[in-house]
Design a protein around this motif. Structure first.
Motif, mmCIF file in Angstrom:
data_model
loop_
_atom_site.group_PDB
_atom_site.id
_atom_site.type_symbol
_atom_site.label_atom_id
_atom_site.label_comp_id
_atom_site.label_asym_id
_atom_site.label_seq_id
_atom_site.Cartn_x
_atom_site.Cartn_y
_atom_site.Cartn_z
ATOM 1 N N LYS A 37 1.014 -1.328 0.013
ATOM 2 C CA LYS A 37 -0.019 0.136 0.126
ATOM 3 C C LYS A 37 0.874 1.241 -0.126
ATOM 4 O O LYS A 37 1.593 1.282 1.037
ATOM 5 N N GLU A 38 0.728 2.129 -1.151
ATOM 6 C CA GLU A 38 1.691 3.063 -1.216
ATOM 7 C C GLU A 38 3.247 2.723 -1.164
ATOM 8 O O GLU A 38 3.396 1.909 -2.076
ATOM 9 N N GLU A 39 3.828 3.025 -0.367
ATOM 10 C CA GLU A 39 5.268 2.553 -0.183
ATOM 11 C C GLU A 39 5.423 1.629 0.635
ATOM 12 O O GLU A 39 6.827 1.008 0.848
ATOM 13 N N GLN A 59 -9.171 1.956 -1.381
ATOM 14 C CA GLN A 59 -7.907 2.153 -1.708
ATOM 15 C C GLN A 59 -7.321 1.305 -2.407
ATOM 16 O O GLN A 59 -7.764 0.020 -2.723
#
Length: 85
Positions: A37-39, A59
């Motif tokens: 998730k994201e980074e 998300q």
């Protein structure tokens, strides 16, 4: 390594019960499986790791799998993330 982007459709996101199911499904495969998730990337077979991402409905996450049953693992885990509770 295979990867797949998924938009989480679970009403409450990956809270305790769905996260537990997600980890249980991930653990049923021999492949190494990650959830990004994201980074941030965590081991999808770790309940603490999955919960630490605090994934909410809508998300985007990226599933990664490396191993003999990688494609089957991605298919099964995607079904968990998009199923309606």
């Amino acid at each position: 390594m295979r990867e797949r982007q998924v938009i989480v459709q679970l009403a409450q996101g990956l809270h305790a019960r769905p996260a537990s199911l997600f980890v249980k499904v991930a653990a049923s495969f021999s492949s190494e499986i990650g959830l990004n998730k994201e980074e941030k990337k965590v081991n999808a077979k770790s309940i603490i790791g999955v919960m630490s991402l605090a994934v909410s409905k809508g998300q985007s996450v990226v599933l990664t799998a490396d191993g003999a049953d990688a494609e089957q693992a991605l298919d099964a885990l995607e079904r968990v993330l998009v199923s309606v509770e």
